[in-house]
Design a protein around this motif. Structure first.
Motif, short mmCIF file in Angstrom:
data_model
loop_
_atom_site.label_atom_id
_atom_site.label_comp_id
_atom_site.label_asym_id
_atom_site.label_seq_id
_atom_site.Cartn_x
_atom_site.Cartn_y
_atom_site.Cartn_z
N GLY A 15 0.82 -1.21 0.00
CA GLY A 15 0.00 0.00 0.00
C GLY A 15 0.85 1.25 0.00
O GLY A 15 1.99 1.25 0.46
N ARG A 16 0.32 2.32 -0.52
CA ARG A 16 1.04 3.59 -0.56
C ARG A 16 1.16 4.15 0.86
O ARG A 16 0.23 4.05 1.66
N PRO A 17 2.29 4.77 1.16
CA PRO A 17 2.43 5.36 2.49
C PRO A 17 1.45 6.52 2.68
O PRO A 17 1.11 7.22 1.73
N ARG A 18 0.99 6.69 3.89
CA ARG A 18 0.04 7.74 4.23
C ARG A 18 0.72 8.80 5.08
O ARG A 18 1.59 8.51 5.89
N PHE A 19 0.28 10.04 4.90
CA PHE A 19 0.82 11.16 5.66
C PHE A 19 -0.31 11.86 6.39
O PHE A 19 -1.44 11.87 5.92
N ASN A 20 0.00 12.48 7.52
CA ASN A 20 -0.96 13.30 8.23
C ASN A 20 -0.74 14.74 7.76
O ASN A 20 0.27 15.36 8.10
N PRO A 21 -1.67 15.28 6.97
CA PRO A 21 -1.45 16.62 6.41
C PRO A 21 -1.48 17.73 7.46
O PRO A 21 -1.05 18.84 7.20
N TYR A 22 -1.99 17.44 8.66
CA TYR A 22 -2.12 18.48 9.68
C TYR A 22 -0.94 18.53 10.65
O TYR A 22 -0.80 19.49 11.39
N ALA A 23 -0.11 17.51 10.65
CA ALA A 23 1.03 17.48 11.57
C ALA A 23 2.30 17.92 10.84
O ALA A 23 2.64 17.36 9.81
N LYS A 24 2.96 18.93 11.40
CA LYS A 24 4.20 19.40 10.77
C LYS A 24 5.28 18.34 10.96
O LYS A 24 5.45 17.79 12.04
N GLY A 25 6.02 18.08 9.88
CA GLY A 25 7.12 17.13 9.94
C GLY A 25 6.68 15.70 10.18
O GLY A 25 7.45 14.90 10.69
N SER A 26 5.43 15.39 9.82
CA SER A 26 4.96 14.02 10.05
C SER A 26 5.67 13.05 9.11
O SER A 26 6.05 13.38 8.00
N ARG A 27 5.84 11.85 9.60
CA ARG A 27 6.50 10.80 8.82
C ARG A 27 5.45 9.96 8.11
O ARG A 27 4.32 9.84 8.58
#
Length: 156
Positions: A15-27
């Protein structure tokens, strides 16, 4: 040394990696269903093969994905699928199937997937959906498997 194992069930891809758009510098994080499938792959390898390859071994890998034959379709078409004449051109993409298996076996079958120097992956239809994996040492593996893989890689 050649190791073979099978994971029963419909093949899945990475699966494609997911990001949290609201957290700065999220992994990036791997989706949960991909993590569950990677754990299943590791568990099946440990159950069926037990030991790992040495950290300095050059490894070849063969992945054969068998997809379920669709319920719809003519009897003739289903027979052609069973015989390997009609092959699956459907998701998951073949590279994502390879990626989930290569990543799942990191630290279990081999030290790191950078050890894989030759790879073959094929898709077929079957009444029993599954993924069959063969892994071998380039120096001490089954010569038939190595020559098949070398022929495929040379022709590309």
């Amino acid at each position: 040394m050649v190791k073979e194992f099978t994971v029963m069930g419909e093949p899945k891809g990475k699966g494609r990696p997911r990001f949290n758009p609201y957290a700065k510098g999220s992994r990036p994080r791997t989706p949960e269903d991909t993590l569950v499938y990677e754990n299943l792959i590791g568990w099946e390898y440990r159950r069926q093969c037990k030991e790992a390859f040495p950290a300095d071994a050059s490894i070849w890998m063969s992945v054969t994905a068998y997809y379920a034959i669709p319920k719809s379709g003519s009897r003739k078409r289903k027979h052609l699928m069973e015989d390997g004449v009609i092959r699956p051109m459907k998701k998951p993409d073949i590279d994502n199937v390879v990626k989930v298996y290569a990543d799942a076996l990191n630290g279990i079958a081999y030290h790191d997937d950078t050890q894989i120097v030759s790879l073959v992956c094929e898709k077929y239809y079957s009444d029993q959906p599954r993924v069959e994996v063969k892994i071998g040492d380039m120096e001490g593996g089954n010569q038939d498997d190595c020559s098949k893989i070398n022929t495929v890689t040379e022709n590309q």
